[in-house]
Design a protein around this motif. Sequence first.
Motif, PDB file in Angstrom:
ATOM      1  N   SER A 101       2.605 -13.501  16.560  1.00  0.00           N
ATOM      2  CA  SER A 101       2.631 -12.760  17.829  1.00  0.00           C
ATOM      3  C   SER A 101       2.616 -11.245  17.627  1.00  0.00           C
ATOM      4  O   SER A 101       2.417 -10.499  18.595  1.00  0.00           O
ATOM      5  CB  SER A 101       3.850 -13.157  18.673  1.00  0.00           C
ATOM      6  OG  SER A 101       5.033 -12.639  18.093  1.00  0.00           O
ATOM      7  N   LEU A 102       2.820 -10.792  16.398  1.00  0.00           N
ATOM      8  CA  LEU A 102       2.774  -9.349  16.131  1.00  0.00           C
ATOM      9  C   LEU A 102       1.341  -8.857  16.289  1.00  0.00           C
ATOM     10  O   LEU A 102       0.440  -9.287  15.570  1.00  0.00           O
ATOM     11  CB  LEU A 102       3.262  -9.036  14.721  1.00  0.00           C
ATOM     12  CG  LEU A 102       4.756  -9.087  14.482  1.00  0.00           C
ATOM     13  CD1 LEU A 102       5.054  -8.946  12.996  1.00  0.00           C
ATOM     14  CD2 LEU A 102       5.462  -7.991  15.254  1.00  0.00           C
ATOM     15  N   ASP A 103       1.135  -7.950  17.219  1.00  0.00           N
ATOM     16  CA  ASP A 103      -0.195  -7.392  17.448  1.00  0.00           C
ATOM     17  C   ASP A 103      -0.309  -6.079  16.683  1.00  0.00           C
ATOM     18  O   ASP A 103       0.256  -5.059  17.084  1.00  0.00           O
ATOM     19  CB  ASP A 103      -0.432  -7.162  18.947  1.00  0.00           C
ATOM     20  CG  ASP A 103      -1.853  -6.704  19.234  1.00  0.00           C
ATOM     21  OD1 ASP A 103      -2.694  -6.694  18.301  1.00  0.00           O
ATOM     22  OD2 ASP A 103      -2.117  -6.346  20.399  1.00  0.00           O
ATOM     23  N   ILE A 104      -1.010  -6.135  15.573  1.00  0.00           N
ATOM     24  CA  ILE A 104      -1.122  -4.950  14.718  1.00  0.00           C
ATOM     25  C   ILE A 104      -2.545  -4.397  14.692  1.00  0.00           C
ATOM     26  O   ILE A 104      -2.866  -3.561  13.849  1.00  0.00           O
ATOM     27  CB  ILE A 104      -0.645  -5.262  13.282  1.00  0.00           C
ATOM     28  CG1 ILE A 104      -1.354  -6.486  12.730  1.00  0.00           C
ATOM     29  CG2 ILE A 104       0.865  -5.439  13.244  1.00  0.00           C
ATOM     30  CD1 ILE A 104      -1.132  -6.744  11.279  1.00  0.00           C
ATOM     31  N   ARG A 115       4.279   1.760  17.525  1.00  0.00           N
ATOM     32  CA  ARG A 115       4.511   1.712  16.081  1.00  0.00           C
ATOM     33  C   ARG A 115       5.986   1.414  15.792  1.00  0.00           C
ATOM     34  O   ARG A 115       6.305   0.559  14.972  1.00  0.00           O
ATOM     35  CB  ARG A 115       4.104   3.031  15.426  1.00  0.00           C
ATOM     36  CG  ARG A 115       4.367   3.071  13.924  1.00  0.00           C
ATOM     37  CD  ARG A 115       3.900   4.359  13.278  1.00  0.00           C
ATOM     38  NE  ARG A 115       2.447   4.335  13.173  1.00  0.00           N
ATOM     39  CZ  ARG A 115       1.621   5.134  13.832  1.00  0.00           C
ATOM     40  NH1 ARG A 115       2.088   6.047  14.632  1.00  0.00           N
ATOM     41  NH2 ARG A 115       0.318   5.034  13.685  1.00  0.00           N
ATOM     42  N   GLN A 116       6.879   2.109  16.472  1.00  0.00           N
ATOM     43  CA  GLN A 116       8.314   1.914  16.242  1.00  0.00           C
ATOM     44  C   GLN A 116       8.736   0.498  16.622  1.00  0.00           C
ATOM     45  O   GLN A 116       9.539  -0.124  15.924  1.00  0.00           O
ATOM     46  CB  GLN A 116       9.136   2.940  17.016  1.00  0.00           C
ATOM     47  CG  GLN A 116       9.026   4.355  16.464  1.00  0.00           C
ATOM     48  CD  GLN A 116       9.383   4.440  14.992  1.00  0.00           C
ATOM     49  OE1 GLN A 116       8.513   4.484  14.122  1.00  0.00           O
ATOM     50  NE2 GLN A 116      10.666   4.447  14.704  1.00  0.00           N
ATOM     51  N   GLU A 161      -2.086   0.241   9.472  1.00  0.00           N
ATOM     52  CA  GLU A 161      -1.231   0.555   8.324  1.00  0.00           C
ATOM     53  C   GLU A 161      -0.127  -0.488   8.132  1.00  0.00           C
ATOM     54  O   GLU A 161       0.454  -0.598   7.056  1.00  0.00           O
ATOM     55  CB  GLU A 161      -0.620   1.961   8.448  1.00  0.00           C
ATOM     56  CG  GLU A 161       0.453   2.116   9.516  1.00  0.00           C
ATOM     57  CD  GLU A 161      -0.076   2.393  10.917  1.00  0.00           C
ATOM     58  OE1 GLU A 161       0.743   2.714  11.779  1.00  0.00           O
ATOM     59  OE2 GLU A 161      -1.296   2.288  11.151  1.00  0.00           O
ATOM     60  N   LEU A 162       0.153  -1.263   9.188  1.00  0.00           N
ATOM     61  CA  LEU A 162       1.176  -2.310   9.087  1.00  0.00           C
ATOM     62  C   LEU A 162       0.588  -3.657   8.676  1.00  0.00           C
ATOM     63  O   LEU A 162       1.323  -4.593   8.359  1.00  0.00           O
ATOM     64  CB  LEU A 162       1.927  -2.459  10.418  1.00  0.00           C
ATOM     65  CG  LEU A 162       2.690  -1.223  10.897  1.00  0.00           C
ATOM     66  CD1 LEU A 162       3.363  -1.498  12.229  1.00  0.00           C
ATOM     67  CD2 LEU A 162       3.703  -0.784   9.859  1.00  0.00           C
ATOM     68  N   ALA A 163      -0.727  -3.757   8.669  1.00  0.00           N
ATOM     69  CA  ALA A 163      -1.393  -5.026   8.356  1.00  0.00           C
ATOM     70  C   ALA A 163      -1.011  -5.590   6.985  1.00  0.00           C
ATOM     71  O   ALA A 163      -0.734  -6.794   6.883  1.00  0.00           O
ATOM     72  CB  ALA A 163      -2.905  -4.873   8.474  1.00  0.00           C
ATOM     73  N   PRO A 164      -0.959  -4.776   5.917  1.00  0.00           N
ATOM     74  CA  PRO A 164      -0.600  -5.366   4.616  1.00  0.00           C
ATOM     75  C   PRO A 164       0.786  -6.020   4.612  1.00  0.00           C
ATOM     76  O   PRO A 164       0.947  -7.106   4.058  1.00  0.00           O
ATOM     77  CB  PRO A 164      -0.652  -4.176   3.653  1.00  0.00           C
ATOM     78  CG  PRO A 164      -1.565  -3.195   4.299  1.00  0.00           C
ATOM     79  CD  PRO A 164      -1.360  -3.365   5.777  1.00  0.00           C
ATOM     80  N   VAL A 165       1.753  -5.386   5.234  1.00  0.00           N
ATOM     81  CA  VAL A 165       3.108  -5.948   5.261  1.00  0.00           C
ATOM     82  C   VAL A 165       3.134  -7.234   6.072  1.00  0.00           C
ATOM     83  O   VAL A 165       3.697  -8.253   5.643  1.00  0.00           O
ATOM     84  CB  VAL A 165       4.119  -4.919   5.830  1.00  0.00           C
ATOM     85  CG1 VAL A 165       5.487  -5.540   6.018  1.00  0.00           C
ATOM     86  CG2 VAL A 165       4.206  -3.706   4.930  1.00  0.00           C
ATOM     87  N   VAL A 166       2.495  -7.218   7.230  1.00  0.00           N
ATOM     88  CA  VAL A 166       2.483  -8.407   8.091  1.00  0.00           C
ATOM     89  C   VAL A 166       1.700  -9.536   7.428  1.00  0.00           C
ATOM     90  O   VAL A 166       2.146 -10.693   7.427  1.00  0.00           O
ATOM     91  CB  VAL A 166       1.922  -8.066   9.489  1.00  0.00           C
ATOM     92  CG1 VAL A 166       1.734  -9.324  10.321  1.00  0.00           C
ATOM     93  CG2 VAL A 166       2.849  -7.087  10.204  1.00  0.00           C
TER      94      VAL A 166
END
Length: 180
Positions: free
Chosen positions: A31-34, A3-4, A39-44
């Motif tokens: 390349s960001l594997d979320i 997460r960090q 919870e990080l999906a909306p921002v990405v």
Amino acid sequence: MLRQAAKGQIAILQREFWKLPLPDLKRQLESLDIRKLPELAPVVNRLRTAAACRGEFPRLMQESWMDSKLFEAFKTAVVLPPVDAGMVRERFLSRVTDKNHLKKLQTAVKKIESEFPVLYALEADWFQTLKGFKIQKLESEFGGGGGSVAFDWSGMGWPLWLVIFVIIRGLIKLISMAGQ
């Protein structure tokens, strides 16, 4: 730990969003594997969408009707986390105190909606708020006039509640992540 690391990568991409060559930016976003961090999906996803239409921003700024301060606030907010973006939007709104300037902003928002619908969709709630924004003069008890900014709450409806909900959810997530 995962997460960090993901948050760190996202923060770098947000900070460098407008500076990175577009192919590099898109590659890094993809390349960001979320999958394990929903919870990080909306921002990405928001960053990916903004990256997909990044080429439209210079065209928007070149329009004669585009207000430069509105453009800068929009360009800044579109890449920030929801809480930070909300602060940018609110700061912008708090500085709108002239009725003629407000009319120019509202005209620009209508033009963005009709001529740049993809960009409008990135901040549709905020743009809708701007369209319904009103500046009201409040008279003091002693008869002196003072300008004040106010919302026309009656016309806001669900978009305003959606913005409030998103801000509250963001604050709750920040508080819960601070406790971890």
